[in-house]
Scaffold this motif. Structure first.
Motif, PDB file in Angstrom:
ATOM      1  N   SER A  43       0.835  -1.203   0.000  1.00  0.00           N
ATOM      2  CA  SER A  43       0.000   0.000   0.000  1.00  0.00           C
ATOM      3  C   SER A  43       0.867   1.249   0.000  1.00  0.00           C
ATOM      4  N   ALA A  54      -8.839   1.677  -3.529  1.00  0.00           N
ATOM      5  CA  ALA A  54      -8.585   0.898  -4.742  1.00  0.00           C
ATOM      6  C   ALA A  54      -7.804  -0.356  -4.385  1.00  0.00           C
ATOM      7  N   TYR A  56      -5.523  -3.544  -6.439  1.00  0.00           N
ATOM      8  CA  TYR A  56      -4.900  -3.952  -7.691  1.00  0.00           C
ATOM      9  C   TYR A  56      -4.516  -5.430  -7.606  1.00  0.00           C
ATOM     10  N   TRP A  67       2.300  -3.100  -9.851  1.00  0.00           N
ATOM     11  CA  TRP A  67       1.414  -1.939  -9.815  1.00  0.00           C
ATOM     12  C   TRP A  67       2.064  -0.710  -9.184  1.00  0.00           C
ATOM     13  N   MET A  71       0.340   2.992  -9.030  1.00  0.00           N
ATOM     14  CA  MET A  71      -0.091   3.473  -7.726  1.00  0.00           C
ATOM     15  C   MET A  71       0.513   4.832  -7.417  1.00  0.00           C
ATOM     16  N   ASP A  75      -1.361   8.747  -6.826  1.00  0.00           N
ATOM     17  CA  ASP A  75      -1.296   9.422  -5.521  1.00  0.00           C
ATOM     18  C   ASP A  75      -2.172  10.667  -5.565  1.00  0.00           C
ATOM     19  N   LEU A  78      -6.376   8.125  -5.373  1.00  0.00           N
ATOM     20  CA  LEU A  78      -6.888   6.906  -4.753  1.00  0.00           C
ATOM     21  C   LEU A  78      -6.117   6.567  -3.493  1.00  0.00           C
ATOM     22  N   SER A  80      -4.558   3.543  -2.373  1.00  0.00           N
ATOM     23  CA  SER A  80      -4.208   2.350  -3.149  1.00  0.00           C
ATOM     24  C   SER A  80      -3.621   1.216  -2.327  1.00  0.00           C
ATOM     25  N   GLU A  81      -4.088   0.004  -2.622  1.00  0.00           N
ATOM     26  CA  GLU A  81      -3.516  -1.232  -2.108  1.00  0.00           C
ATOM     27  C   GLU A  81      -3.398  -2.229  -3.252  1.00  0.00           C
TER      28      GLU A  81
END
Length: 327
Positions: A43, A54, A56, A67, A71, A75, A78, A80-81
């Motif tokens: 993450s 999100a 992935y 990813w 990711m 920034d 989202l 993101s993970e």
């Protein structure tokens, strides 16, 4: 759900000691224990509170590191993970040994249910595209939008260059391949993979190439590496043969989430000709064709993929506002 942050293999008590997984700048890696499976989750710290979540999902032989560039590009857009599927990256094998598309989808669903982050913006590449298609079809409540990069959806006539990957799923072939290639160096293997997956391998920086070599050297030490590859390849082949409501194309038709489809014109694993069929199958789809991209457009052209996703996000937010439901 139990969670611990660690750059090392989470099941250290049962796995051999290997080098730690690389964690990029701005990233963290944690191990999440779930019923029947332990997943490694990569993450990035959200740029601010309240960003939409999100998740992935990588392809065959890949990991959450696939990813990292996208990711970073997203920034501020989202939270993101990225997950390592069971048996890949830093995730140990599943307890039941199920590497089917359904088995991988079940692991993703278990994580999303346990994390309570849904609905998420869900991304998938290759095998991960098949997995996330199944997730979106059977659990629409977990998926806000779906972005598929070269998804592994059934083709009647696969490309000749994709045949060796499919053959990995034949019992005994992985063991034979291991014996035949035992003298190959990690550098040779990585060059071969990049030649297959990238539209232009020269776009890979020397630093990124070295990181890929180090990661492959680490994973080749894991006793289950080839088993996970072979069983997951077999899972894709089996998913291609399923008919009826469990068929991937039938499930694509059931996806309700707005869908962004990304296909590369130089993809040697998923036929570029499948792009228009996919655009017809997903009911709320938009298609991005990248003539120079290969199988991993999010690694070759992360800025282009990020721009396309931002457009999807704006479009869906505007549609939600117009309907009075929000996003």
């Amino acid at each position: 759900m139990s969670s611990t942050e660690s750059p090392s293999v989470s099941a250290a008590s049962v796995l051999p000691r290997v080098a730690p997984v690389r964690v990029g700048e701005g990233e963290r890696l944690r191990s999440v224990g779930l019923p029947g499976v332990t997943l490694s989750v990569r993450s990035r710290r959200p740029a601010r509170e309240g960003l939409p979540p999100a998740l992935y999902v990588h392809g065959l032989g890949g990991s959450s590191q696939n990813w990292s560039s996208l990711m970073a590009e997203l920034d501020g857009v989202l939270d993101s993970e990225a997950v390592d599927l069971p048996g890949f990256g830093d995730s140990p094998p599943p307890d039941d040994g199920d590497y089917s598309v359904t088995g991988h989808a079940r692991a993703v669903i278990r994580y999303l249910d346990a994390a309570g982050r849904g609905p998420v913006h869900l991304f998938g590449n290759s095998l991960g595209g098949a997995v996330t298609t199944r997730v979106a079809a059977v659990r629409p409540d977990l998926v806000r939008t779906l972005t598929l990069v070269s998804p592994a959806l059934p083709e009647l006539r696969i490309q000749r260059t994709a045949a060796p990957t499919a053959l990995l799923g034949v019992p005994g072939v992985a063991a034979l391949f291991t014996r035949l290639t035992k003298e190959w160096t990690a550098e040779q293997r990585v060059r071969g993979v990049m030649a297959l997956c990238y539209g232009d391998p020269s776009r890979v920086s020397p630093e990124a190439f070295q990181h890929a070599v180090e990661e492959l050297e680490r994973r080749l030490q894991l006793p289950y590496f080839w088993d996970a590859m072979a069983r997951s390849a077999r899972g894709i082949v089996n998913a291609y043969t399923l008919g009826g409501q469990h068929g991937l194309w039938r499930q694509a038709e059931r996806v309700l989430a707005p869908t962004l489809l990304i296909y590369g014109g130089r993809d040697q694993l998923v036929g570029f000709r499948m792009a228009r069929r996919a655009a017809r199958a997903f009911r709320d789809s938009r298609l991005l064709s990248l003539p120079d991209a290969g199988h991993v457009a999010m690694m070759e052209y992360p800025e282009v993929v990020a721009t396309a996703f931002r457009e999807l996000l704006t479009e869906t937010e505007d549609a939600g506002a117009d309907s009075g439901t929000g996003s």
